[in-house]
Design a protein around this motif. Structure first.
Motif, PDB file in Angstrom:
ATOM      1  N   HIS B 225      35.409  47.263  69.873  1.00 51.26           N
ATOM      2  CA  HIS B 225      34.226  46.434  70.011  1.00 51.26           C
ATOM      3  C   HIS B 225      33.628  46.081  68.652  1.00 51.26           C
ATOM      4  O   HIS B 225      33.239  44.954  68.388  1.00 51.26           O
ATOM      5  CB  HIS B 225      33.206  47.176  70.866  1.00 51.26           C
ATOM      6  CG  HIS B 225      31.993  46.390  71.139  1.00 51.26           C
ATOM      7  ND1 HIS B 225      30.736  46.878  70.925  1.00 51.26           N
ATOM      8  CD2 HIS B 225      31.848  45.130  71.583  1.00 51.26           C
ATOM      9  CE1 HIS B 225      29.861  45.943  71.227  1.00 51.26           C
ATOM     10  NE2 HIS B 225      30.500  44.874  71.639  1.00 51.26           N
ATOM     11  N   GLN B 228      35.319  43.335  66.871  1.00 49.25           N
ATOM     12  CA  GLN B 228      35.150  41.981  67.399  1.00 49.25           C
ATOM     13  C   GLN B 228      34.251  41.112  66.509  1.00 49.25           C
ATOM     14  O   GLN B 228      34.567  39.956  66.235  1.00 49.25           O
ATOM     15  CB  GLN B 228      34.534  42.026  68.810  1.00 49.25           C
ATOM     16  CG  GLN B 228      35.361  42.752  69.819  1.00 49.25           C
ATOM     17  CD  GLN B 228      36.507  41.927  70.335  1.00 49.25           C
ATOM     18  OE1 GLN B 228      37.483  41.716  69.620  1.00 49.25           O
ATOM     19  NE2 GLN B 228      36.407  41.455  71.549  1.00 49.25           N
ATOM     20  N   THR B 229      33.134  41.672  66.077  1.00 42.58           N
ATOM     21  CA  THR B 229      32.184  40.862  65.310  1.00 42.58           C
ATOM     22  C   THR B 229      32.744  40.447  63.945  1.00 42.58           C
ATOM     23  O   THR B 229      32.715  39.258  63.614  1.00 42.58           O
ATOM     24  CB  THR B 229      30.843  41.595  65.172  1.00 42.58           C
ATOM     25  OG1 THR B 229      30.431  41.991  66.487  1.00 42.58           O
ATOM     26  CG2 THR B 229      29.784  40.710  64.574  1.00 42.58           C
ATOM     27  N   LEU B 231      35.755  40.144  63.201  1.00 44.41           N
ATOM     28  CA  LEU B 231      36.823  39.196  63.535  1.00 44.41           C
ATOM     29  C   LEU B 231      36.241  37.824  63.817  1.00 44.41           C
ATOM     30  O   LEU B 231      36.803  36.797  63.421  1.00 44.41           O
ATOM     31  CB  LEU B 231      37.583  39.687  64.764  1.00 44.41           C
ATOM     32  CG  LEU B 231      38.877  40.438  64.527  1.00 44.41           C
ATOM     33  CD1 LEU B 231      39.490  40.807  65.866  1.00 44.41           C
ATOM     34  CD2 LEU B 231      39.855  39.588  63.733  1.00 44.41           C
ATOM     35  N   ALA B 232      35.118  37.817  64.525  1.00 44.17           N
ATOM     36  CA  ALA B 232      34.479  36.546  64.857  1.00 44.17           C
ATOM     37  C   ALA B 232      34.055  35.837  63.574  1.00 44.17           C
ATOM     38  O   ALA B 232      34.233  34.623  63.434  1.00 44.17           O
ATOM     39  CB  ALA B 232      33.273  36.786  65.765  1.00 44.17           C
ATOM     40  N   VAL B 233      33.517  36.622  62.631  1.00 48.84           N
ATOM     41  CA  VAL B 233      33.122  36.036  61.348  1.00 48.84           C
ATOM     42  C   VAL B 233      34.347  35.480  60.636  1.00 48.84           C
ATOM     43  O   VAL B 233      34.355  34.343  60.152  1.00 48.84           O
ATOM     44  CB  VAL B 233      32.419  37.094  60.469  1.00 48.84           C
ATOM     45  CG1 VAL B 233      32.124  36.514  59.092  1.00 48.84           C
ATOM     46  CG2 VAL B 233      31.138  37.577  61.134  1.00 48.84           C
ATOM     47  N   ARG B 235      37.147  34.515  61.851  1.00 47.72           N
ATOM     48  CA  ARG B 235      37.646  33.314  62.511  1.00 47.72           C
ATOM     49  C   ARG B 235      36.811  32.094  62.197  1.00 47.72           C
ATOM     50  O   ARG B 235      37.341  31.026  61.882  1.00 47.72           O
ATOM     51  CB  ARG B 235      37.638  33.535  64.023  1.00 47.72           C
ATOM     52  CG  ARG B 235      38.936  34.002  64.543  1.00 47.72           C
ATOM     53  CD  ARG B 235      38.991  33.758  66.019  1.00 47.72           C
ATOM     54  NE  ARG B 235      40.348  34.002  66.464  1.00 47.72           N
ATOM     55  CZ  ARG B 235      40.754  33.818  67.711  1.00 47.72           C
ATOM     56  NH1 ARG B 235      39.893  33.407  68.614  1.00 47.72           N
ATOM     57  NH2 ARG B 235      41.986  34.042  68.030  1.00 47.72           N
ATOM     58  N   THR B 236      35.490  32.245  62.299  1.00 49.05           N
ATOM     59  CA  THR B 236      34.636  31.088  62.040  1.00 49.05           C
ATOM     60  C   THR B 236      34.799  30.623  60.598  1.00 49.05           C
ATOM     61  O   THR B 236      34.870  29.421  60.343  1.00 49.05           O
ATOM     62  CB  THR B 236      33.150  31.408  62.299  1.00 49.05           C
ATOM     63  OG1 THR B 236      32.879  32.705  61.801  1.00 49.05           O
ATOM     64  CG2 THR B 236      32.804  31.381  63.754  1.00 49.05           C
ATOM     65  N   GLN B 237      34.862  31.590  59.676  1.00 54.99           N
ATOM     66  CA  GLN B 237      35.002  31.189  58.269  1.00 54.99           C
ATOM     67  C   GLN B 237      36.334  30.472  58.050  1.00 54.99           C
ATOM     68  O   GLN B 237      36.398  29.504  57.290  1.00 54.99           O
ATOM     69  CB  GLN B 237      34.900  32.402  57.350  1.00 54.99           C
ATOM     70  CG  GLN B 237      33.557  33.149  57.438  1.00 54.99           C
ATOM     71  CD  GLN B 237      32.368  32.276  57.080  1.00 54.99           C
ATOM     72  OE1 GLN B 237      32.446  31.434  56.194  1.00 54.99           O
ATOM     73  NE2 GLN B 237      31.263  32.457  57.801  1.00 54.99           N
ATOM     74  N   MET B 259      45.348  33.113  59.250  1.00 55.16           N
ATOM     75  CA  MET B 259      45.013  32.749  60.630  1.00 55.16           C
ATOM     76  C   MET B 259      45.948  33.440  61.615  1.00 55.16           C
ATOM     77  O   MET B 259      45.517  33.892  62.679  1.00 55.16           O
ATOM     78  CB  MET B 259      45.109  31.236  60.797  1.00 55.16           C
ATOM     79  CG  MET B 259      43.913  30.514  60.224  1.00 55.16           C
ATOM     80  SD  MET B 259      43.910  28.801  60.738  1.00 55.16           S
ATOM     81  CE  MET B 259      42.199  28.574  61.144  1.00 55.16           C
ATOM     82  N   GLN B 263      44.809  36.084  64.422  1.00 56.47           N
ATOM     83  CA  GLN B 263      45.140  35.849  65.832  1.00 56.47           C
ATOM     84  C   GLN B 263      45.695  37.127  66.476  1.00 56.47           C
ATOM     85  O   GLN B 263      45.296  37.526  67.561  1.00 56.47           O
ATOM     86  CB  GLN B 263      46.187  34.731  65.892  1.00 56.47           C
ATOM     87  CG  GLN B 263      46.596  34.339  67.279  1.00 56.47           C
ATOM     88  CD  GLN B 263      45.653  33.277  67.823  1.00 56.47           C
ATOM     89  OE1 GLN B 263      44.690  32.890  67.159  1.00 56.47           O
ATOM     90  NE2 GLN B 263      45.912  32.838  69.020  1.00 56.47           N
ATOM     91  N   ARG B 264      46.595  37.761  65.755  1.00 56.12           N
ATOM     92  CA  ARG B 264      47.210  38.981  66.290  1.00 56.12           C
ATOM     93  C   ARG B 264      46.202  40.102  66.429  1.00 56.12           C
ATOM     94  O   ARG B 264      46.185  40.841  67.409  1.00 56.12           O
ATOM     95  CB  ARG B 264      48.353  39.439  65.378  1.00 56.12           C
ATOM     96  CG  ARG B 264      49.589  38.600  65.550  1.00 56.12           C
ATOM     97  CD  ARG B 264      50.717  39.183  64.797  1.00 56.12           C
ATOM     98  NE  ARG B 264      50.986  40.558  65.238  1.00 56.12           N
ATOM     99  CZ  ARG B 264      52.117  41.170  65.004  1.00 56.12           C
ATOM    100  NH1 ARG B 264      53.061  40.570  64.356  1.00 56.12           N
ATOM    101  NH2 ARG B 264      52.295  42.389  65.418  1.00 56.12           N
ATOM    102  N   THR B 266      43.049  39.779  66.815  1.00 54.07           N
ATOM    103  CA  THR B 266      42.171  39.442  67.926  1.00 54.07           C
ATOM    104  C   THR B 266      42.806  39.854  69.248  1.00 54.07           C
ATOM    105  O   THR B 266      42.178  40.479  70.101  1.00 54.07           O
ATOM    106  CB  THR B 266      41.927  37.915  67.954  1.00 54.07           C
ATOM    107  OG1 THR B 266      41.455  37.518  66.689  1.00 54.07           O
ATOM    108  CG2 THR B 266      40.947  37.550  69.033  1.00 54.07           C
ATOM    109  N   HIS B 267      44.070  39.505  69.357  1.00 52.07           N
ATOM    110  CA  HIS B 267      44.755  39.820  70.602  1.00 52.07           C
ATOM    111  C   HIS B 267      44.846  41.326  70.816  1.00 52.07           C
ATOM    112  O   HIS B 267      44.664  41.823  71.923  1.00 52.07           O
ATOM    113  CB  HIS B 267      46.145  39.196  70.594  1.00 52.07           C
ATOM    114  CG  HIS B 267      46.803  39.292  71.913  1.00 52.07           C
ATOM    115  ND1 HIS B 267      46.313  38.649  73.028  1.00 52.07           N
ATOM    116  CD2 HIS B 267      47.869  39.991  72.322  1.00 52.07           C
ATOM    117  CE1 HIS B 267      47.064  38.944  74.054  1.00 52.07           C
ATOM    118  NE2 HIS B 267      48.012  39.765  73.663  1.00 52.07           N
ATOM    119  N   LYS B 270      41.491  42.744  71.859  1.00 54.84           N
ATOM    120  CA  LYS B 270      41.200  42.337  73.243  1.00 54.84           C
ATOM    121  C   LYS B 270      41.987  43.178  74.231  1.00 54.84           C
ATOM    122  O   LYS B 270      41.465  43.618  75.262  1.00 54.84           O
ATOM    123  CB  LYS B 270      41.519  40.867  73.443  1.00 54.84           C
ATOM    124  CG  LYS B 270      40.368  40.022  72.973  1.00 54.84           C
ATOM    125  CD  LYS B 270      40.533  38.572  73.352  1.00 54.84           C
ATOM    126  CE  LYS B 270      39.303  37.827  72.891  1.00 54.84           C
ATOM    127  NZ  LYS B 270      39.587  36.437  72.591  1.00 54.84           N
TER     128      LYS B 270
END
Lengths: 227, 426
Positions: B225, B228-229, B231-233, B235-237, B259, B263-264, B266-267, B270
């Motif tokens: 968890h 996640q955050t 990772l989110a940063v 990704r957005t960057q 990228m 992606q990996r 992130t997966h 998840k």
């Protein structure tokens, strides 16, 4: 069009607003529960991007309050909790969409666009660029009045591209958009290449300019100015 | 061998040895006692006969006459007076005229003088009836022994079964115990100290295990968890970075690589989160979902991958297969099954997808070895044929989802190089 981004992670909030501003949205930022509460009740936003874990309280409580006062408000929950329960609770409380973190900005943009369309032009849910027009509700795309025979996936892809005009959409973002967030992914992007190729072919065969450009192998960009 | 069987067997063995030996000893004792009694009787009779010889018998014919009257007393003339010796007692067989058979007798032989001539006096007692009696007495004794053993045996069996009851109850609970179910183990009350201690020890052990398990699970969940955050940063960057005008091709290559791993990652997080959630939560809200339509959508999406590897796709999907299940879980289940079958397929291979109202079958060509023993469903298990693709959680998720939704999952190695995964839907 005005958006409220409720997000306590500064880099993430900055990234989101930077991207969405480029899509001609006006973005305001709230980083705490109280701030978000005040802003969302005071002003009218086209769409609110709501994080669930906030300093000072639970985003779901905020959503409940908002929906009690402004039932028409458009809300997208952006949560890292990724829990099935949260998703269901959020949608049950009246959120329009649920986007688990980490998401791609083009995906966020597409979701925001969908909600804004739904709220602004209820009924006539149309997106158009030049001679290209997509009726989102009927899921039909036409070019110069002639229907394009797009598959479901190609239409989804086209909507993603249209929601991010002039922006580079990475292959990863496209793959996730097409297959669904939770689906097992391949490290190769054959799917993306194939669908983009088919869409491009159908557009050019219908007489449209070459809207879709590949950017170095990173991803694709829909350039409306080429028309 | 069961504990009860073993103790009973040992007991039975001991008891039968004791009973057998006891009967023998008992027989010997009775036998000895009886012979002592008979011998004493014979000695007394000898004294009476000797008295009669002195007082009432006058001629040798009298001796023969006595024998006529009483076959058990006989005077056998001796050629010479034997040297003085003690009376002899022995058992001998004699022909019985009444029964026509040889019968055992106890006989006392004593050398006597009658009117100056030596005789051997033989006094006998028939042992025939005695032997019958002895046999019956021993039989009765044996029977008594047997009854005793049988009774004790039954008693021990019943008693043991009742005494061990708390133990078996505990055992049964432990066999059904699942760490991830978080069910308390309820134990029957027992007054036996060893069992009380056992129960306490087991309870303690389970509590500790539960604690460790929960901690580990929470750790996984929190770690995934918390990732996640960032990772989110990330990704957005990255999404913003690719918008930069004037990117060189080289820069684009670097970004693409980042990228890819993002992606990996992130997966992976998840999948870990979903696994943790499947471990935690037993029931997911179900709705009626058409398996066939989800399957067709996923297959259409994977079409380029199938075509890219030159795989022959054989599809046999029923028109509509409604199922009560959580939609998201079913999507992950189907997607993972299909991706797995494509990923581990061989070039120019074959993929069969069959959906009937009873089962979803995915059969693919692949490595020529059954995967049964290969820890197919283990977390982070990677097939030997795969490249760096996948994080090794796909089939683990499939299995966990099947377990949670109560759908039996079967793997079989149907033919050399052909693997089949089957999810039963009924």
């Amino acid at each position: 069009m005005k958006l409220l981004i409720v997000e306590d992670e500064p880099e993430l909030a900055a990234g989101m607003s930077s991207y969405l501003r480029g899509q001609h949205y006006v973005c305001e930022l709230a980083t705490t529960f109280d701030q978000a509460q005040e802003m969302m009740l005071l002003y009218d936003y086209d769409c609110i991007l709501l994080d669930l874990t906030l300093p000072g309280g639970d985003g779901l409580a905020l959503l409940r309050e908002l929906k009690a006062q402004r039932p028409e408000a458009g809300v997208i929950i952006t949560s890292a909790r990724n829990a099935v329960d949260d998703r269901i609770a959020g949608l049950h409380l009246g959120a329009d969409d649920y986007l688990p973190k980490p998401f791609h900005l083009p995906e966020l943009s597409a979701r925001v666009a969908a909600i804004v369309r739904r709220r602004r032009y209820n009924g006539a849910n149309l997106v158009s660029v030049g001679e290209l027009q997509v009726d989102v509700a009927a899921r039909v795309a036409t070019l110069q009045g002639q229907p394009l025979n797009l598959t479901r996936t190609e239409l989804n892809l086209l909507l993603l591209l249209l929601a991010n005009q002039g922006r580079v959409i990475s292959k990863g973002a496209i793959a996730e958009h097409l297959s669904g967030n939770d689906a097992e992914q391949f490290d190769t992007y054959e799917t993306v290449y194939a669908h983009v190729k088919n869409l491009k072919r159908k557009l050019t065969e219908g007489g449209a300019p070459n809207y879709i450009r590949m950017v170095y192998g990173l991803g694709y960009r829909f350039d409306p100015d080429l028309a | 061998m069961k504990l009860l069987t073993r103790t009973t067997l040992i007991f039975l063995l001991y008891a039968s040895v004791v009973a057998g030996a006891g009967t023998l000893v008992y027989y010997g004792l009775i036998h000895k006692l009886y012979y002592a009694y008979v011998d004493r009787t014979l000695s007394r009779r000898k004294l009476r006969v000797q008295k009669a010889m002195r007082l009432y018998l006058h001629r040798p014919a009298d001796l023969a006459y006595w024998h006529q009257l009483d076959h058990n007393v006989e005077f056998v003339p001796l050629p010479a007076l034997p040297p003085r010796r003690a009376d002899q007692l022995r058992v001998r067989l004699m022909h019985n005229e009444l029964t026509g058979k040889s019968q055992p007798y106890r006989q006392l032989s004593s050398a006597v003088l009658f009117q100056g001539r030596p005789y051997e006096l033989q006094i006998r007692v028939s042992l025939f009836d005695t032997q019958q009696l002895l046999l019956r007495i021993v039989l009765a004794g044996g029977l008594l022994f047997g009854l005793l053993v049988l009774g004790l045996f039954g008693l021990q069996f019943v008693l043991n079964r009742r005494l061990w009851q708390p133990f078996y109850a505990l055992l049964e609970q432990l066999q059904r115990y699942k760490l991830n179910r978080n069910e308390p183990v309820t134990l029957p009350a027992t007054s036996i100290r060893e069992f009380q201690e056992l129960q306490e020890a087991v309870q303690l052990l389970l509590r500790q295990n539960q604690h460790v398990y929960r901690q580990q699970k929470e750790f996984t969940e929190n770690a995934a968890h918390e990732i996640q955050t960032p990772l989110a940063v990330l990704r957005t960057q990255l999404d913003l970075l690719v918008q930069a005008p004037g990117l060189t091709e080289e820069q684009a290559g670097h970004i693409e690589a980042i990228m890819g791993v993002t992606q990996r990652l992130t997966h992976l997080t998840k999948s870990l989160l979903l696994l943790a959630q499947l471990d935690n939560q037993l029931f997911f809200p179900a709705e009626t979902v058409d398996v066939a339509s989800i399957l067709r959508t996923q297959l259409a999406h994977l079409q380029p991958q199938v075509a890219g590897r030159g795989i022959t796709l054989e599809i046999d999907i029923a028109a509509s297969v409604p199922l009560q299940i959580h939609r998201g879980l079913l999507e992950v289940l189907i997607s993972n099954l299909l991706v797995n079958a494509i990923r581990h397929n061989v070039a120019q291979g074959h993929l069969l997808v069959r959906l009937t109202p009873e089962a979803l079958t995915v059969e693919n060509t692949g490595q020529e070895q059954s995967l049964q023993e290969a820890g197919l469903f283990h977390r982070f298990h990677k097939a030997s044929d795969s490249s760096s693709e996948g994080v090794g959680l796909g089939l683990t998720l499939v299995q966990q989802i099947c377990t949670n939704c109560g759908l039996p999952l079967r793997y079989s190695y149907v033919a050399p190089g052909r693997h089949r995964q089957q999810v039963l839907l009924l």
